[in-house]
Design an enzyme around this catalytic site. Sequence first.
Site, PDB file in Angstrom:
ATOM      1  N   ASP A  99       0.771  -1.362   0.031  1.00  0.00           N
ATOM      2  CA  ASP A  99      -0.149   0.146   0.004  1.00  0.00           C
ATOM      3  C   ASP A  99       0.896   1.208   0.034  1.00  0.00           C
ATOM      4  OD1 ASP A  99      -2.288  -1.674   0.266  1.00  0.00           O
ATOM      5  OD2 ASP A  99      -1.875  -1.753   2.415  1.00  0.00           O
ATOM      6  N   LYS A 148       2.187   2.397  -5.115  1.00  0.00           N
ATOM      7  CA  LYS A 148       2.974   2.086  -6.401  1.00  0.00           C
ATOM      8  C   LYS A 148       1.882   2.224  -7.466  1.00  0.00           C
ATOM      9  CE  LYS A 148       3.275  -2.378  -4.634  1.00  0.00           C
ATOM     10  NZ  LYS A 148       2.809  -2.117  -3.071  1.00  0.00           N
ATOM     11  N   GLY A 149       0.731   1.972  -7.436  1.00  0.00           N
ATOM     12  CA  GLY A 149      -0.117   1.989  -8.608  1.00  0.00           C
ATOM     13  C   GLY A 149       0.032   3.371  -9.153  1.00  0.00           C
ATOM     14  N   LYS A 150       0.499   4.355  -8.485  1.00  0.00           N
ATOM     15  CA  LYS A 150       0.518   5.914  -9.136  1.00  0.00           C
ATOM     16  C   LYS A 150       1.698   5.660 -10.180  1.00  0.00           C
ATOM     17  CE  LYS A 150       1.007  10.643  -8.249  1.00  0.00           C
ATOM     18  NZ  LYS A 150       0.657  11.866  -7.601  1.00  0.00           N
ATOM     19  N   ASN A 181      -5.156 -10.286  -3.881  1.00  0.00           N
ATOM     20  CA  ASN A 181      -4.723  -9.986  -2.650  1.00  0.00           C
ATOM     21  C   ASN A 181      -4.303  -8.480  -2.810  1.00  0.00           C
ATOM     22  OD1 ASN A 181      -2.676 -10.953  -3.720  1.00  0.00           O
ATOM     23  ND2 ASN A 181      -1.638 -11.741  -1.710  1.00  0.00           N
ATOM     24  N   ALA A 182      -4.002  -7.987  -3.963  1.00  0.00           N
ATOM     25  CA  ALA A 182      -3.228  -6.708  -4.189  1.00  0.00           C
ATOM     26  C   ALA A 182      -4.297  -5.599  -4.657  1.00  0.00           C
ATOM     27  CB  ALA A 182      -2.299  -6.595  -5.318  1.00  0.00           C
ATOM     28  N   GLY A 183      -4.962  -4.885  -3.711  1.00  0.00           N
ATOM     29  CA  GLY A 183      -5.797  -3.872  -4.094  1.00  0.00           C
ATOM     30  C   GLY A 183      -5.271  -2.907  -4.613  1.00  0.00           C
ATOM     31  N   HIS A 184      -5.666  -2.039  -5.945  1.00  0.00           N
ATOM     32  CA  HIS A 184      -5.104  -0.979  -6.608  1.00  0.00           C
ATOM     33  C   HIS A 184      -6.167  -0.169  -6.807  1.00  0.00           C
ATOM     34  CE1 HIS A 184      -4.090  -4.372  -8.870  1.00  0.00           C
ATOM     35  NE2 HIS A 184      -4.170  -3.714  -9.771  1.00  0.00           N
ATOM     36  N   THR A 244      -5.688 -11.829   3.635  1.00  0.00           N
ATOM     37  CA  THR A 244      -6.871 -11.180   2.831  1.00  0.00           C
ATOM     38  C   THR A 244      -8.056 -12.180   2.585  1.00  0.00           C
ATOM     39  OG1 THR A 244      -5.992 -11.512   0.911  1.00  0.00           O
ATOM     40  CG2 THR A 244      -5.342  -9.486   1.787  1.00  0.00           C
ATOM     41  N   GLN A 247       1.918  -6.448  -3.379  1.00  0.00           N
ATOM     42  CA  GLN A 247       2.336  -6.327  -1.840  1.00  0.00           C
ATOM     43  C   GLN A 247       3.676  -5.400  -1.776  1.00  0.00           C
ATOM     44  OE1 GLN A 247       1.462 -10.032  -3.370  1.00  0.00           O
ATOM     45  NE2 GLN A 247      -0.453  -8.782  -2.928  1.00  0.00           N
ATOM     46  N   GLY A 272     -11.187  -3.789   3.297  1.00  0.00           N
ATOM     47  CA  GLY A 272     -11.571  -2.454   4.056  1.00  0.00           C
ATOM     48  C   GLY A 272     -11.138  -2.367   5.348  1.00  0.00           C
ATOM     49  N   ARG A 273     -10.276  -3.293   5.788  1.00  0.00           N
ATOM     50  CA  ARG A 273      -9.803  -3.113   7.160  1.00  0.00           C
ATOM     51  C   ARG A 273      -8.941  -1.790   7.328  1.00  0.00           C
ATOM     52  NH1 ARG A 273      -6.260  -8.602   7.617  1.00  0.00           N
ATOM     53  NH2 ARG A 273      -5.793  -8.152   5.515  1.00  0.00           N
ATOM     54  N   GLY A 305      -0.385  14.063  -3.378  1.00  0.00           N
ATOM     55  CA  GLY A 305      -1.769  13.705  -3.743  1.00  0.00           C
ATOM     56  C   GLY A 305      -2.129  12.589  -4.715  1.00  0.00           C
TER      57      GLY A 305
HETATM   58  P1  IMP Z   1      -2.470 -13.084   1.961  1.00  0.00           P
HETATM   59  O1  IMP Z   1      -1.670 -12.181   1.048  1.00  0.00           O
HETATM   60  O2  IMP Z   1      -3.870 -12.811   1.756  1.00  0.00           O
HETATM   61  O3  IMP Z   1      -1.876 -14.256   2.116  1.00  0.00           O
HETATM   62  O4  IMP Z   1      -1.991 -12.233   3.369  1.00  0.00           O
HETATM   63  C1  IMP Z   1      -1.036 -12.200   3.942  1.00  0.00           C
HETATM   64  C2  IMP Z   1      -0.575 -10.865   4.687  1.00  0.00           C
HETATM   65  O5  IMP Z   1      -0.486  -9.934   3.722  1.00  0.00           O
HETATM   66  C3  IMP Z   1      -1.540 -10.075   5.459  1.00  0.00           C
HETATM   67  O6  IMP Z   1      -1.042  -9.211   6.603  1.00  0.00           O
HETATM   68  C4  IMP Z   1      -2.507  -9.366   4.385  1.00  0.00           C
HETATM   69  O7  IMP Z   1      -2.975  -7.983   5.105  1.00  0.00           O
HETATM   70  C5  IMP Z   1      -0.836  -8.639   3.597  1.00  0.00           C
HETATM   71  N1  IMP Z   1      -1.284  -8.396   2.194  1.00  0.00           N
HETATM   72  C6  IMP Z   1      -1.303  -9.049   1.226  1.00  0.00           C
HETATM   73  N2  IMP Z   1      -1.650  -8.299   0.205  1.00  0.00           N
HETATM   74  C7  IMP Z   1      -1.325  -6.960   0.516  1.00  0.00           C
HETATM   75  C8  IMP Z   1      -1.274  -5.866  -0.322  1.00  0.00           C
HETATM   76  O8  IMP Z   1      -1.332  -5.956  -1.542  1.00  0.00           O
HETATM   77  N3  IMP Z   1      -1.115  -4.906   0.644  1.00  0.00           N
HETATM   78  C9  IMP Z   1      -1.012  -4.687   1.822  1.00  0.00           C
HETATM   79  N4  IMP Z   1      -0.834  -5.980   2.824  1.00  0.00           N
HETATM   80  C10 IMP Z   1      -1.054  -7.121   1.977  1.00  0.00           C
END
Ligand code: IMP
Length: 426
Positions: A13, A16-18, A38-41, A128, A225, A303-304, A416
Amino acid sequence: MPATCVVGLQWGDEAKGKIVDILSDSHQFVVRFNGGANAGHTVVWGDRKFALSLLPTGVLKPHVTSVIGNGVVVFPPRFLEEVGKLRAGGVPVGGNLVVSDHAHVILPYHMEEERLAEAESEGKIGTTGRGIGPCYQDKVGRRYAIRVGELLHPNHLRERLKQIVPIKNRLLKAIGDSAKSFDADQLADEYLGYAEQIKPHVTDTTRLLHDALAADKSILFEAAQGSLLDVDHGTYPYVTSSSSLPSGIWGGSGVPSRCVTRIIGVIKAYTSRVGRGPCPTELTDDLGERIRTVGREFGTVTGRPRRVGWLDALTVKYTAALAGVDEVTVMLLDVLSGIPELKICVAYELDGQRIEHFPSDAYQLERCKPIYETLPGWTEDLTKCRKATDLPAAARRYVDRVGALVGKPVSVVSVGPDRDQTIHLK
Ligand code: IMP
């Protein structure tokens, strides 16, 4: 044509996306080589914003071929949902999006396994919940894994699921009494339906990238990540299950790392972390709450609320060395406006001793207390700054100090989320 990699130097987080978005203008391929949904952007297209988690950031640029490499784990419904959302929003997605036939497939039993394992307080990682870890476990274990290419062979897929699903059902029951049970034929029908839609995108992406290199095309690697979540070098076991450092490029895409001649390390001006695991500079007070609110530090995927804290120079020095960065970018500097004094962690106290290196063991890191250097803050709003000379002296000093502590030049400062809120320093 040399390739470039953008990599986050903290726990993900870092925005990087920018940087990927800006650089993708001048690249022909944008490649993901690790992780999955798991990589929200958040990506911007004209005046529209799309939240993606699996597709590469380049997918909004028609001139870019977006590649989901073999090192990625793919959940087909998510792939189709993200493609569908983009198409509904008017973004043309077709042959410019490809997925490796060697990438591994996430099935619902992977998510169920993760749900059951995470329900136990012992060994909880705070994942995630997207089935990432269990899918990579199957990949390395080989017996129960399914690759994207196998989805294209209906009889073979059905047979494989008939072998795998009963074993998975037994394993799931052993992990938790509340385990759901799966039906092989139903899963085969469901995944064959996805396969029909995904088929036009599936290809041998390794060959595609080798051909691209031979034709002197420009390639941008987007590490998902963050470096401290790398399965080998991160704060194990509180990490993700893939190689999120540039070292993952070779295995996760088939492109030799020596082709990557520019590595850009992305640093947030402070620290954030989602999930469990040590974070020595975490702020659990009102100041932490303020940074979380101003920085909108809430997970894109789950959303955490993200844990936030002061910048930790020991972590970024460690990851900058691991990632082999040539330059760094400092993101979200505007979030720190109005804080009278800023702190940067420059050493730890571990069991009464001062240490100036990042301990590689998460259990030692848990015992580390940060030792800070204090810098003056600034009150000005930075969001309208466009060049280095627009920055207040204290902000400039903070950025210079970050560069000096990491030992690498700062090439970009971001003030920004918009593209024009970017200061290029070289
Ligand atoms: P997993 O990748 O879902 O197995 O999660 C393992 C750990 O990596 C957890 O603490 C997640 O919150 C964290 N995590 C996984 N992907 C991201 C990401 O893109 N950004 C931030 N934390 C991530």
